[in-house]
Design an enzyme around this catalytic site. Structure first.
Site, short mmCIF file in Angstrom:
data_model
loop_
_atom_site.label_atom_id
_atom_site.label_comp_id
_atom_site.label_asym_id
_atom_site.label_seq_id
_atom_site.Cartn_x
_atom_site.Cartn_y
_atom_site.Cartn_z
N GLN A 128 -13.20 1.90 -3.32
CA GLN A 128 -13.27 3.13 -4.11
C GLN A 128 -14.24 4.16 -3.52
OE1 GLN A 128 -11.36 4.03 -6.65
NE2 GLN A 128 -10.26 2.08 -6.70
N THR A 140 1.59 -7.88 14.32
CA THR A 140 1.91 -6.65 15.03
C THR A 140 1.23 -5.46 14.38
OG1 THR A 140 4.06 -7.54 15.67
CG2 THR A 140 3.80 -5.15 15.79
N ASN A 159 -14.52 0.33 -9.49
CA ASN A 159 -13.21 0.97 -9.58
C ASN A 159 -12.84 1.43 -10.97
OD1 ASN A 159 -13.24 -2.00 -9.74
ND2 ASN A 159 -11.10 -1.78 -10.36
N GLY A 182 -7.57 -3.44 1.13
CA GLY A 182 -8.85 -3.92 0.64
C GLY A 182 -8.86 -5.39 0.25
N SER A 183 -7.80 -5.86 -0.37
CA SER A 183 -7.77 -7.26 -0.81
C SER A 183 -7.85 -8.21 0.38
CB SER A 183 -6.50 -7.54 -1.62
OG SER A 183 -6.53 -6.85 -2.85
N HIS A 198 -4.77 3.91 1.01
CA HIS A 198 -4.08 4.65 -0.06
C HIS A 198 -5.02 5.13 -1.16
CE1 HIS A 198 -3.71 1.61 -3.43
NE2 HIS A 198 -4.15 0.85 -2.46
N CYS A 239 -4.64 -3.17 -10.98
CA CYS A 239 -4.32 -4.56 -10.66
C CYS A 239 -4.22 -5.44 -11.90
CB CYS A 239 -5.36 -5.13 -9.70
SG CYS A 239 -5.44 -4.23 -8.15
N SER A 286 -9.35 0.68 1.98
CA SER A 286 -7.90 0.74 1.87
C SER A 286 -7.42 2.18 1.94
CB SER A 286 -7.46 0.11 0.54
OG SER A 286 -6.06 -0.06 0.50
#
Length: 393
Positions: free
Chosen positions: A180, A238, A152, A72-73, A202, A326, A200
């Site tokens: 989120q 890659t 979040n 996400g970042s 995860h 974070c 994201s």
């Protein structure tokens, strides 16, 4: 520790067994680089294309509008820096909100140092951004509106469709940080007039280190990462084939029977919220009670320090947080809680709990029972609480 109840799913989630199973062949037997031309690499290329198609279909997007990233970042940085660079001749004004993730806020601060202007919109006491305030902030030199889909920390779901309509009416790019939200609530980029979106893996039971960025065909911004010709020459590096397979598998699993999953989590969430608000005095729920992620609980307890509460919960096998992962370790109160109008002394006593599909009502009974005992113990050691009780007898 005989019992573990994990309630920090907004920070990260466990990889689902079916996700790991789908990834394993591409960590072992099918390890070829999909950019290579020989036959051995073609299976890797095919599965990357299939994964891109899976995510596009879930968003109502075109396959070619999905780009795989590290998370996400990266997507947030790409949206802001890419738009700023591409449209600097048109203008240098960006609109966002005061409760965005730091991936947005810190990128905006960086752009301000480069000569851009940023309007940080206020939110109401529930963390909602007003569409009217968004429209009022638009200037002739506005090039981007970036408002997160759901917060979040406090779980508030923003009026994304309404904001998207405003951006479209004024011919301004609209980006949303959906880290989120994706995998937890339904999103359709066309219906909501979203031009760019970050997610994201995860956060919805996929692996760490993989995300995706949706970019509408009409958005013409350059790459954030330069190098090779991967991702149609717009995101070098890659391909993380196991991660790409993992995020697509997790996304597909997340959206199966989504309505039922949302209903189940919301019922357990509301049950726990009701118990806390009824049984623990001098506490308040943060975020909108209705326009809220189905798995999010965020409560502030007066006369209590969040760090002490988390340590004592951990001793009981309960994993929670006091805000964004974070900012873990920061002594400053949450910028989100301050933005919704809480004073420092109350914001310091926050507890965020984010459920998963595996969280049960019995789990939350255990959690709430321990919260009650911990709050009572911490307050018994607080001279501020003692003075407050004496004054209010």
């Amino acid at each position: 520790m005989s019992k573990l109840i994990y309630l920090d799913n907004a920070a990260t989630t466990a990889v689902r067994p079916e996700v790991l199973d789908a990834m394993m062949p591409y960590l072992k037997e099918e390890y070829a680089n999909p950019s290579s031309i020989y036959t051995f690499a073609q299976k890797s290329k095919k599965v990357v294309d299939e994964s891109r198609r899976t995510i596009a279909e879930l968003l109502g997007a075109k396959e070619r509008e999905i780009y795989f990233t590290s998370g996400g970042s990266e997507g947030d940085n790409w949206a802001l820096k890419g738009t700023a660079e591409a449209l600097k001749a048109k203008g240098k004004h960006i609109i966002t909100s005061k409760i965005e993730h730091h991936a947005i806020l810190h990128t905006c601060e960086y752009l301000e140092r480069q000569g851009y202007e940023v309007t940080y919109l206020d939110v109401d006491e529930n963390g909602l951004v007003s569409p009217e305030a968004v429209e009022a902030a638009i200037r002739p030199d506005t090039i981007l509106i970036s408002i997160m889909f759901a917060n979040n920390e406090i779980g508030t779901i923003e009026p994304i469709k309404e904001i998207g309509e405003i951006a479209k009416k004024h011919d301004i790019f609209f980006h949303t940080d959906a880290v989120q939200a994706f995998g937890h609530i339904a999103i359709n980029v066309d219906e909501m007039h979203i031009d760019m979106l970050s997610a994201s893996g995860h956060k919805f039971h996929g692996p760490k280190g993989i995300g995706f960025f949706y970019m509408r065909d009409t958005v013409k911004i350059g790459p954030l990462i330069h190098g090779g010709a991967q991702e149609r020459s717009r995101r070098a590096g890659t391909h993380n084939v196991p991660g790409i397979v993992g995020i697509a598998t997790a996304a597909k699993s997340a959206y199966e029977d989504l309505d039922q999953k949302m209903k189940q989590q919301a019922e357990i969430r509301d049950y726990a919220i009701d118990r806390i608000l009824k049984e623990v005095p001098y506490c308040r729920l943060n975020g909108d009670r209705v326009k809220r992620l189905p798995n999010n609980i965020n409560v502030c307890f007066r006369f209590v320090e969040g760090e002490s509460m988390l340590i004592m919960l951990d001793q009981k096998g309960i994993c929670g947080s006091s805000g964004s992962a974070c900012t873990s370790g920061s002594l400053d109160p949450s910028h989100v809680l301050l933005a919704i109008g809480l004073p420092h002394e109350i914001a310091h006593g926050s507890l965020r709990m984010t459920l998963s599909e595996e969280t049960t009502k019995e789990d939350m009974d255990y959690v709430v029972d321990n919260i009650k005992a911990i709050i009572e113990r911490l307050r018994s050691m607080s001279p501020l609480y003692e003075d407050f009780v004496k004054k209010n007898k």
